[in-house]
Design a protein around this motif. Structure first.
Motif, PDB file in Angstrom:
ATOM      1  N   PHE A   1     -41.461  32.757 -46.892  1.00 16.65           N
ATOM      2  CA  PHE A   1     -42.791  32.976 -46.336  1.00 16.65           C
ATOM      3  C   PHE A   1     -42.892  34.333 -45.666  1.00 16.65           C
ATOM      4  CE2 PHE A   1     -45.539  33.099 -42.626  1.00 16.65           C
ATOM      5  CZ  PHE A   1     -46.766  32.816 -43.206  1.00 16.65           C
ATOM      6  N   LYS A   2     -41.902  34.654 -44.830  1.00 18.69           N
ATOM      7  CA  LYS A   2     -41.962  35.891 -44.058  1.00 18.69           C
ATOM      8  C   LYS A   2     -41.976  37.125 -44.958  1.00 18.69           C
ATOM      9  CE  LYS A   2     -39.738  36.050 -40.071  1.00 18.69           C
ATOM     10  NZ  LYS A   2     -40.788  35.894 -39.057  1.00 18.69           N
ATOM     11  N   VAL A   3     -41.187  37.092 -46.023  1.00 15.96           N
ATOM     12  CA  VAL A   3     -41.160  38.228 -46.945  1.00 15.96           C
ATOM     13  C   VAL A   3     -42.506  38.399 -47.644  1.00 15.96           C
ATOM     14  CG1 VAL A   3     -40.172  39.084 -49.113  1.00 15.96           C
ATOM     15  CG2 VAL A   3     -38.665  38.213 -47.311  1.00 15.96           C
ATOM     16  N   LEU A   4     -43.050  37.288 -48.144  1.00 13.81           N
ATOM     17  CA  LEU A   4     -44.345  37.357 -48.832  1.00 13.81           C
ATOM     18  C   LEU A   4     -45.456  37.800 -47.882  1.00 13.81           C
ATOM     19  CD1 LEU A   4     -44.154  34.133 -51.054  1.00 13.81           C
ATOM     20  CD2 LEU A   4     -44.129  36.513 -51.853  1.00 13.81           C
ATOM     21  N   ALA A   5     -45.470  37.214 -46.694  1.00 18.03           N
ATOM     22  CA  ALA A   5     -46.510  37.557 -45.730  1.00 18.03           C
ATOM     23  C   ALA A   5     -46.450  39.038 -45.353  1.00 18.03           C
ATOM     24  CB  ALA A   5     -46.381  36.686 -44.484  1.00 18.03           C
ATOM     25  N   LYS A   6     -45.254  39.517 -45.072  1.00 20.47           N
ATOM     26  CA  LYS A   6     -45.093  40.919 -44.690  1.00 20.47           C
ATOM     27  C   LYS A   6     -45.537  41.854 -45.811  1.00 20.47           C
ATOM     28  CE  LYS A   6     -41.705  44.234 -42.926  1.00 20.47           C
ATOM     29  NZ  LYS A   6     -40.305  44.427 -42.485  1.00 20.47           N
ATOM     30  N   ASN A   7     -45.122  41.558 -47.036  1.00 19.23           N
ATOM     31  CA  ASN A   7     -45.452  42.427 -48.164  1.00 19.23           C
ATOM     32  C   ASN A   7     -46.930  42.379 -48.534  1.00 19.23           C
ATOM     33  OD1 ASN A   7     -42.806  43.297 -48.376  1.00 19.23           O
ATOM     34  ND2 ASN A   7     -42.263  41.781 -49.930  1.00 19.23           N
ATOM     35  N   LEU A   8     -47.576  41.247 -48.229  1.00 22.20           N
ATOM     36  CA  LEU A   8     -49.000  41.116 -48.541  1.00 22.20           C
ATOM     37  C   LEU A   8     -49.895  41.589 -47.395  1.00 22.20           C
ATOM     38  CD1 LEU A   8     -48.859  37.661 -50.339  1.00 22.20           C
ATOM     39  CD2 LEU A   8     -49.439  39.855 -51.398  1.00 22.20           C
ATOM     40  N   GLY A   9     -49.274  41.898 -46.253  1.00 24.56           N
ATOM     41  CA  GLY A   9     -50.036  42.468 -45.143  1.00 24.56           C
ATOM     42  C   GLY A   9     -50.620  41.481 -44.171  1.00 24.56           C
ATOM     43  N   VAL A  10     -50.207  40.210 -44.238  1.00 28.12           N
ATOM     44  CA  VAL A  10     -50.704  39.230 -43.260  1.00 28.12           C
ATOM     45  C   VAL A  10     -49.613  38.973 -42.225  1.00 28.12           C
ATOM     46  CG1 VAL A  10     -52.309  38.153 -44.870  1.00 28.12           C
ATOM     47  CG2 VAL A  10     -49.984  37.257 -44.676  1.00 28.12           C
ATOM     48  N   MET A  11     -49.995  38.393 -41.104  1.00 23.68           N
ATOM     49  CA  MET A  11     -49.045  38.202 -40.008  1.00 23.68           C
ATOM     50  C   MET A  11     -47.962  37.216 -40.414  1.00 23.68           C
ATOM     51  SD  MET A  11     -51.535  38.443 -36.671  1.00 23.68           S
ATOM     52  CE  MET A  11     -50.213  38.897 -35.554  1.00 23.68           C
ATOM     53  N   GLU A  12     -46.714  37.573 -40.143  1.00 27.79           N
ATOM     54  CA  GLU A  12     -45.564  36.830 -40.673  1.00 27.79           C
ATOM     55  C   GLU A  12     -44.898  35.900 -39.680  1.00 27.79           C
ATOM     56  OE1 GLU A  12     -42.070  40.077 -40.416  1.00 27.79           O
ATOM     57  OE2 GLU A  12     -44.073  40.851 -40.916  1.00 27.79           O
ATOM     58  N   ASP A  13     -45.287  35.969 -38.399  1.00 29.94           N
ATOM     59  CA  ASP A  13     -44.588  35.144 -37.416  1.00 29.94           C
ATOM     60  C   ASP A  13     -45.054  33.696 -37.471  1.00 29.94           C
ATOM     61  OD1 ASP A  13     -47.068  36.109 -36.356  1.00 29.94           O
ATOM     62  OD2 ASP A  13     -46.472  35.327 -34.391  1.00 29.94           O
ATOM     63  N   LEU A  14     -44.164  32.791 -37.044  1.00 27.15           N
ATOM     64  CA  LEU A  14     -44.444  31.361 -37.001  1.00 27.15           C
ATOM     65  C   LEU A  14     -44.132  30.831 -35.613  1.00 27.15           C
ATOM     66  CD1 LEU A  14     -42.417  31.836 -39.853  1.00 27.15           C
ATOM     67  CD2 LEU A  14     -43.852  29.888 -40.433  1.00 27.15           C
TER      68      LEU A  14
END
Length: 427
Positions: free
Chosen positions: A376-389
């Motif tokens: 999740f974190k990799v995809l979120a970061k690369n897509l530009g959305v917030m990656e923290d949970l």
């Protein structure tokens, strides 16, 4: 309180009218006594009787003037029980609920920007009283707040002492103080001022033109749906380019607490106050596609966390949406869950490379799966959305799904079908 005030005014009007009628009927129908007849016949005391009549007339006129003033008070409070019908015309209905705005302030003189926008867009001072609760004892900020006079209520948190914490939590002293301030301020709103709901706004937020409309429309749903615990004005992934500018009326449920302009009810505070701050207990919030608040405060306890990368680019809604005239029943839990999951898992399944390279075909929506915390974190970061949970919940997530736009197409970053619960170790 307002309902009682309205009832008291109406009761007063009735009593005055009734009293005046009784006095007139009494004077009209009262027979003259023998003494009064002799005096009238003999011409003696006529002047005294005439004086009594004049005095009675003056008293009657004073009563009518008082009645006129009370009627003017009623007219001044019409907004509390006058509501628009489906054609936009006004109709008399039950009193509308009062939703106070609680501004949490400390040492930012820029609270002026926050208050100016609230006052500019506020449709009614009676329905939306503004309460500013100030911590820190900062004199310049107190002076700014005081300059608004009776337009706001200025409260001052009395305990400015440090909070005893474990050595390893020393760096979180600021957060402990904020938590203490929130608890004190909410107790003032709910217990001392006896309000039944509140919208909480921090002093570094600017509100949208339909901010008040948004919260009023969602108050009944928050009140009736026990699976909800808050309504927020904020979208954590609401940067320009990541939201649909043509869907200003689009609302979501989210399992993540967005904050930054949010409404709660007194019933929830009664539950949470003894253990404040507490977790959400599997309850959700409502959030918008396009934020109804914008933060302009980089300086703060979080030391600009996320501000430069995300928060400063959040899109503030500029289009007034008449939410109170829309059917928002789709946000109720069972209906929303069914519709949302069908929309997500019927979307065309794609790979990250297709999204990243702009190779998507068709209008969408599209679904992109993740199956682990790191995934999740990799995809979120690369897509530009917030990656923290937090406790396994991604920002804006509902049942693990994060919804956003990428190059104009709707993307659902989602766990595989069959998802059942969050993993609290994903933090």
């Amino acid at each position: 309180m307002l309902r009682k005030r309205g009832s008291a005014i109406l009761c007063g009007v009735f009593l005055f009218v009734a009293w005046n009628a009784i006095v007139v009927l009494y004077l009209w129908g009262r027979p003259l006594s023998g003494r009064e007849e002799r005096e009238m016949d003999g011409g003696r005391g006529g002047a005294d009787l005439a004086g009594d009549v004049i005095h009675m007339a003056e008293a009657f006129e004073a009563e009518l003037e008082m009645q006129r003033k009370i009627l003017l008070q009623i007219q001044g409070h019409r907004s509390l029980w006058e509501q628009p019908n489906e054609n936009g015309a006004s109709r008399i209905g039950p009193p509308q609920v009062v939703i106070p705005i609680l501004v949490i302030a400390c040492n930012r003189v820029t609270v002026k920007r926050c208050l100016d926008k609230l006052l500019e867009y506020r449709p009614s001072a009676e329905l939306y009283p503004i309460i500013v609760s100030q911590d820190c004892g900062h004199a310049e900020t107190a002076q700014v707040i005081g300059s608004y006079g009776s337009q706001v209520t200025h409260l001052k948190q009395p305990d400015l002492s440090d909070i005893a914490v474990r050595p390893e939590h020393k760096k979180f002293q600021g957060y402990y103080k904020i938590s203490r301030h929130y608890r004190w301020a909410l107790n003032q709103v709910f217990n001392s001022l006896s309000h039944s709901s509140v919208v909480i706004v921090e002093d570094d937020l600017e509100v949208a033109p339909d901010f008040f409309e948004y919260f009023r429309s969602l108050h009944p749903i928050l009140k009736s749906d026990l699976s909800l615990w808050c309504v927020s004005a904020w979208n954590d992934n609401g940067r320009d380019g990541y939201v649909d500018p043509g869907k200003a009326d689009l609302l979501y449920r989210t399992d993540f607490f967005p904050g930054l302009g949010w409404m709660m009810l007194k019933e929830l505070w009664v539950e949470l106050e003894p253990k404040w701050p507490d977790q959400r207990r599997d309850r959700a919030c409502i959030r918008p596609e396009i934020s109804r608040t914008l933060t302009f405060g980089r300086k703060g306890v979080s030391l600009g966390q996320f501000y430069d990368k995300y928060l400063r680019y959040i899109k503030l809604n500029s289009e007034f949406v008449p939410f109170t005239k829309l059917d928002l029943a789709y946000l109720k839990e069972e209906k929303y869950k069914e519709i949302f999951e069908k929309q997500v898992y019927s979307a065309h399944l794609v790979k990250y490379e297709e999204v990243q390279r702009g190779q998507l075909k068709g209008a969408g929506p599209f679904c992109l799966h993740y199956s682990s915390k790191d995934g999740f974190k990799v995809l979120a970061k690369n897509l530009g959305v917030m990656e923290d949970l937090k406790s396994g919940v991604p920002r804006t997530g509902y049942r693990g799904v994060v919804s956003f736009l990428s190059r104009g197409r709707r993307i659902f970053l989602a766990p595989p079908p069959g998802w059942s619960k969050y993993d609290p170790t994903w933090s």
